[in-house]
Scaffold this active site. Structure first.
Site, mmCIF file in Angstrom:
data_model
loop_
_atom_site.group_PDB
_atom_site.id
_atom_site.type_symbol
_atom_site.label_atom_id
_atom_site.label_comp_id
_atom_site.label_asym_id
_atom_site.label_seq_id
_atom_site.Cartn_x
_atom_site.Cartn_y
_atom_site.Cartn_z
ATOM 1 N N TYR A 129 0.833 -1.204 0.000
ATOM 2 C CA TYR A 129 0.000 0.000 0.000
ATOM 3 C C TYR A 129 0.872 1.260 0.000
ATOM 4 O O TYR A 129 0.429 2.321 0.408
ATOM 5 C CB TYR A 129 -0.927 0.015 1.209
ATOM 6 N N LYS A 174 5.592 -13.774 3.761
ATOM 7 C CA LYS A 174 5.913 -14.725 2.694
ATOM 8 C C LYS A 174 7.408 -14.597 2.403
ATOM 9 O O LYS A 174 7.836 -14.385 1.258
ATOM 10 C CB LYS A 174 5.043 -14.407 1.465
ATOM 11 N N ASP A 208 0.189 -18.288 3.349
ATOM 12 C CA ASP A 208 -0.700 -19.340 2.832
ATOM 13 C C ASP A 208 -1.038 -20.347 3.931
ATOM 14 O O ASP A 208 -2.202 -20.704 4.131
ATOM 15 C CB ASP A 208 -0.094 -20.013 1.582
ATOM 16 N N ASP A 232 -5.158 -7.265 5.198
ATOM 17 C CA ASP A 232 -6.435 -6.959 4.557
ATOM 18 C C ASP A 232 -7.184 -8.258 4.264
ATOM 19 O O ASP A 232 -8.363 -8.406 4.604
ATOM 20 C CB ASP A 232 -6.167 -6.188 3.250
ATOM 21 N N ASP A 236 -10.636 -10.271 6.576
ATOM 22 C CA ASP A 236 -11.944 -10.707 6.045
ATOM 23 C C ASP A 236 -12.161 -12.188 6.362
ATOM 24 O O ASP A 236 -13.255 -12.606 6.751
ATOM 25 C CB ASP A 236 -12.020 -10.508 4.517
HETATM 26 C C1 IPM Z 1 -10.166 -2.438 4.389
HETATM 27 C C2 IPM Z 1 -10.468 -2.091 2.955
HETATM 28 C C3 IPM Z 1 -9.435 -1.090 2.455
HETATM 29 C C4 IPM Z 1 -8.071 -1.740 2.593
HETATM 30 C C5 IPM Z 1 -9.636 -0.574 1.046
HETATM 31 C C6 IPM Z 1 -10.991 0.007 0.832
HETATM 32 C C7 IPM Z 1 -8.574 0.422 0.664
HETATM 33 O O1 IPM Z 1 -10.528 -3.236 2.180
HETATM 34 O O2 IPM Z 1 -10.197 -1.523 5.230
HETATM 35 O O3 IPM Z 1 -9.928 -3.608 4.689
HETATM 36 O O4 IPM Z 1 -7.650 -2.497 1.722
HETATM 37 O O5 IPM Z 1 -7.411 -1.474 3.601
HETATM 38 MN MN MN Z 2 -10.403 -5.072 3.354
#
Ligand code: IPM
Ligand code: MN
Length: 344
Positions: A129, A174, A208, A232, A236
């Site tokens: 990033y 990694k 992984d 990131d 999730d």
């Molecule tokens: C998150 C989102 C952001 C990220 C995006 C929208 C830039 O996916 O906060 O997890 O990748 O950090």
């Molecule tokens: Mn995200």
């Protein structure tokens, strides 16, 4: 509780899609915490996101940026649509938010994929990033950055969390392929924690394998320290293991400013229907209360969420029948602190 000479300044960004609904729900709960637990807070609301881009010509309009930079102590941000990256990445930079804290834990009344109780500490300013990206005909490039100073700083944050939890940090990278950049991250993080936190157990895994373990045996993890993009993706994954993205809060912590937002996105498919689950947003507000020094208020909000879910009072995504605001009302009604007056 920390004594303040003025109220904490919170910049509220409603965002897009379900954003305004879940933010309103979180503010309802925040007001209850403020009145009953003495959290002294002042709010201002500012636009950012797709709607702001359309109406004002920029996803992060100058006035919003100015308030974030010069007025706010903390930013409470709803999800943003297509322009999310153009909002959140500059805000993280404005806040100097080097650590993105993403807890994932199974909650009462919510069926998890597997029991889970971990915190992802995601390096939040570097990695892939970095924003250094370019193209030539037929090829495109991105620069992945890891600096020793940032790695060590975020490693200390991870170790601090671990010392208040099960005292284990797992570094995820990694480094078998990205020998230099991920290699530096692993080495510097490992060294920093071993040197400064002898009581913390540290191990390391490739990303992984970590993804697989997080589904197979999530309780193996306590604090996961990882690079920006891996964090990131893994956050999730961890949220889904815990029961869904609607439950996952996050805190982007800088030295003197911080940004709080749910892990989920704008969820356009259910926007405007009043059925979005505001739990992630409410728990993000709780993380904010804690960071502002209102630990008692933060715990009261977390307890209220747990009690509400435990009683089966839920939004439709969790199999319940409550609207976003009905659920928020139930949570707000259960926020209780002994003593403590305040208000905004
Ligand atoms: C998150 C989102 C952001 C990220 C995006 C929208 C830039 O996916 O906060 O997890 O990748 O950090
Ligand atoms: Mn995200």
């Amino acid at each position: 509780m920390q004594r303040r000479r003025r109220p904490a300044r919170v910049l509220v960004i409603p965002g897009d899609g379900v954003g305004p609904e879940v933010v309103e729900a979180a503010l309802r709960v925040l007001r209850a915490a403020s009145t009953r637990c003495g959290a002294w807070i002042e709010t201002r609301t500012a636009p950012a996101g797709d709607a702001a881009a359309k109406r004002l010509g920029s996803p992060l309009p100058p006035e919003t940026r100015r308030l974030a930079e010069h007025w706010a102590d903390a930013i409470l941000k709803g999800p943003v649509g297509e322009t999310a990256a153009e909002v959140v990445i500059p805000l993280r930079r404005i806040a100097g938010a080097y650590a993105n804290i993403r807890p994932a834990r199974s909650l009462p009344g919510v069926e998890p994929v597997k029991p889970i109780d971990l915190v992802i500490v995601r390096e939040n300013l570097e990695g892939l990033y970095s924003g250094i990206e370019w193209e030539v005909p037929g090829a495109a490039f991105a620069v992945k950055v890891a600096t020793e100073a940032e790695t060590r700083r975020v490693a200390r944050t991870a170790a601090e969390y671990a010392s208040r939890r099960r005292r284990r940090v797992t570094i995820v990278d990694k480094s078998n392929v990205l020998r230099r950049v991920d290699g530096l991250f692993r080495r510097a993080a490992m060294d920093e924690i071993k040197k400064l936190y002898p009581g913390i157990e540290v191990d390391a895994m490739y990303v992984d394998a970590a993804a697989m373990e997080m589904v197979r045996n999530p309780m193996r993890f306590d604090v996961v320290l990882t690079m920006n993009q891996y964090g990131d993706i893994l956050s999730d994954l961890a949220a889904q293991v815990a029961g869904g993205l609607g439950l996952a809060p996050s805190a982007n912590i800088g030295e003197g400013k911080a940004l709080f937002e749910p892990v989920h996105g704008a969820a356009w498919d259910i926007a405007g229907k009043g059925v979005a689950n505001p739990t992630a947003m409410i728990l993000s507000a709780a993380l904010m209360l804690d960071w502002l020094g209102y630990g008692e208020a933060a715990s009261a909000v977390e307890r209220a969420v747990e009690e509400t879910l435990a009683r089966g009072e839920k939004t439709p995504d969790l199999g319940g029948g409550l609207t976003t605001m009905e659920y928020a009302e139930r949570v707000a009604d259960r926020v209780s602190c002994t003593g403590g007056a305040g208000g905004w």
